[in-house]
Each structure stands twice: as C-alpha cells, then as structure tokens.
Design a protein around this motif. Structure first.
Motif, PDB file in Angstrom:
ATOM      1  N   VAL A 201       0.836  -1.206   0.000  1.00 22.71           N
ATOM      2  CA  VAL A 201       0.000   0.000   0.000  1.00 22.71           C
ATOM      3  C   VAL A 201       0.866   1.249   0.000  1.00 22.71           C
ATOM      4  O   VAL A 201       0.602   2.213  -0.733  1.00 22.71           O
ATOM      5  N   GLY A 202       1.929   1.235   0.808  1.00 26.03           N
ATOM      6  CA  GLY A 202       2.811   2.397   0.871  1.00 26.03           C
ATOM      7  C   GLY A 202       3.522   2.667  -0.444  1.00 26.03           C
ATOM      8  O   GLY A 202       3.598   3.822  -0.903  1.00 26.03           O
ATOM      9  N   LEU A 203       4.058   1.625  -1.077  1.00 25.64           N
ATOM     10  CA  LEU A 203       4.749   1.787  -2.356  1.00 25.64           C
ATOM     11  C   LEU A 203       3.784   2.250  -3.446  1.00 25.64           C
ATOM     12  O   LEU A 203       4.117   3.109  -4.263  1.00 25.64           O
ATOM     13  N   THR A 204       2.578   1.665  -3.455  1.00 28.43           N
ATOM     14  CA  THR A 204       1.579   2.053  -4.456  1.00 28.43           C
ATOM     15  C   THR A 204       1.165   3.507  -4.275  1.00 28.43           C
ATOM     16  O   THR A 204       1.079   4.269  -5.248  1.00 28.43           O
ATOM     17  N   TRP A 205       0.904   3.895  -3.034  1.00 33.13           N
ATOM     18  CA  TRP A 205       0.520   5.284  -2.758  1.00 33.13           C
ATOM     19  C   TRP A 205       1.641   6.243  -3.142  1.00 33.13           C
ATOM     20  O   TRP A 205       1.398   7.287  -3.760  1.00 33.13           O
ATOM     21  N   GLY A 206       2.875   5.898  -2.792  1.00 31.31           N
ATOM     22  CA  GLY A 206       4.007   6.767  -3.124  1.00 31.31           C
ATOM     23  C   GLY A 206       4.199   6.923  -4.622  1.00 31.31           C
ATOM     24  O   GLY A 206       4.438   8.037  -5.116  1.00 31.31           O
ATOM     25  N   ALA A 207       4.075   5.818  -5.360  1.00 27.78           N
ATOM     26  CA  ALA A 207       4.232   5.873  -6.815  1.00 27.78           C
ATOM     27  C   ALA A 207       3.132   6.718  -7.447  1.00 27.78           C
ATOM     28  O   ALA A 207       3.401   7.543  -8.339  1.00 27.78           O
ATOM     29  N   ASN A 208       1.898   6.539  -6.989  1.00 32.14           N
ATOM     30  CA  ASN A 208       0.785   7.324  -7.541  1.00 32.14           C
ATOM     31  C   ASN A 208       0.917   8.801  -7.207  1.00 32.14           C
ATOM     32  O   ASN A 208       0.639   9.666  -8.053  1.00 32.14           O
TER      33      ASN A 208
END
Length: 260
Positions: A201-208
C-alpha cells in the motif's frame, strides 16, 4: 528462464484448463440458445463469459503474486531460487509468465465475449438510430474532437497501459513481499503477510502521488488531446521505470539480504 516459466505453467495448468472448460461450456450454452431462439439464454451466457474474463485476469495476477510469496516462505523456494540463474532472472521469469498468461487468457475470453456480443446485436437487429445514439455517447466521452487516428492511438495507449499496470502491480507486490522477508527473516504467517500488505500500500501510494505531482497535475478535462496523449505517454514511461527499479531492488535483496 524458459524452464522457470515452464515450471510456473505446470503450477497453474489444472486451473487454467478448468477455466477453459468453463468457457467452452458457456459458449456451448450461447450456441444452444441461438439454435433454440432464446435470446435470454444467450444474454446470460454472454454475461457470464464477460464476468469470467475479468475473474480470469484477477486470478492470474493474484496467483502470480501468491506463488512468489509462498516460495519465499516454504521449502519449495529453495529449489527455485537456488537454480543456476541470477535472482533477477527468477523474478523476470515470474513476471513474464504471469503477464503473458494474463494477456493471452484474457484476450481469448474477451475475444469470445466480443464476438458473441456483436452476434447478439445483429440478431436483435438494433436500429440505426439506436446505434447512432450510442456512437454519439462514445464521441462525447472522447470529447468529440478526436478523429479516428487519435482514437486508435488512445486505444493503443490503453492496451499498453493495461500491460504496464499489470507488471507494475506485480513488481510492487514482489518488492513488498521481499522487503517483509528481509525484515522478518524468522517470522511467518499473519504478521509477515500484514507487513507485506503495508509495504504494498505504501509503495503504491508513493508511486501514484509522485506520478500525480510530476505528470498528471498538469492535465485537466479541457486539456488539448495532443497534450493529454503526451501526458499518458510520460505516465507509461514513468511506470516502466518503476517496474525496472522495483524488479532490480527485489533481485538485489534476494541476492544479498534474504535467507533462502
């Protein structure tokens, strides 16, 4: 890598054959409905084939991620990651197999659904006025200023976007699982799964958030078609770079940090 992809196929072979059998059964139901003149039966079978198309895509994606997680937690991972192939080759083989399988199987199911839909429309004899109204709605959704070539270009972008988003989701999940395996070498079960989910979730949120700030913040509903196309292209490049970075990070952690 080809041998590793063959190994991945063997793990999914039974399920894929069962899904293919379901497709054949539903298509047979569609044909029987056509022979008996029962449009309702044809519509139900078409709806189930369409639903199955999305379910197959989701299943292949989840199965690819679950397989990687399971092999890091169980003894089978020792056999996979100790083959005379660099960790990056193991990760790439899993990514390639899952992406290709998802695309091929989804394309097969989707093509059957599309052809059945076209046949059902012809059988129901949709009026020209109704089709014109549908086209007007589609043109409005595409901002009405798009010509045929622009629509085809956006369709190509859409196809490439689906592929890259699929690979990026897997790369993100692989990195999240690998990070959890690195930090929790001797822990298994719920805690490790929960930490993997938090990382994902953290990586996805950061990338978005980064993509939104660097690229999509400049795009609005009234943005000219050419500029919007350019933003989509930059977005695809950004996601491709993230795929490469996440894959390299997972391979490095497997090679230097994870106790297999």
């Amino acid at each position: 890598m080809l041998k590793l992809m063959k190994y991945e196929f063997r793990k999914l072979r039974t399920t894929l054959l069962a899904l293919l059998a379901a497709l054949v059964a539903l298509e047979a139901g569609f044909i029987v409905g056509e022979a008996m003149g029962k449009e309702t039966m044809m519509g139900v079978c078409l709806g189930l084939i369409t639903l199955l198309t999305f379910l197959v895509y989701a299943y292949v994606l989840v199965a690819g991620i679950a397989s990687y997680d399971r092999e890091l937690r169980e003894k089978s991972g020792y056999l996979v990651f100790m083959v005379p192939v660099r960790p990056v080759g193991v990760v790439l083989s899993k990514l390639a197999f899952t992406a290709l399988t998802a695309l091929v199987v989804t394309a097969l199911f989707g093509s059957v659904a599309f052809l059945d839909f076209r046949y059902l429309l012809d059988k129901l004899d949709i009026s020209a006025d109704t089709m014109q109204q549908i086209n007007m709605v589609l043109r409005f959704g595409l901002k009405a200023n798009a010509d045929v070539m622009q629509i085809l270009r956006m369709a190509l972008f859409a196809g490439v976007t689906v592929l890259i988003e699929l690979v990026l989701t897997m790369c993100t999940a692989y990195l999240a699982i690998t990070l959890a395996a690195t930090l929790l070498q001797n822990k298994k079960g719920f805690v490790r799964t929960l930490i993997s989910l938090v990382f994902f979730v953290g990586l996805t949120w950061g990338a978005n958030a980064l993509a939104q700030k660097l690229i999509y913040s400049r795009v609005a509903l009234d943005t000219p078609f050419a500029e919007m196309t350019g933003a989509v292209a930059w977005g695809l490049l950004f996601n491709a770079v993230l795929c490469a970075a996440f894959t390299a990070a997972s391979a490095w952690l497997l090679d230097h940090k994870v106790n297999l």
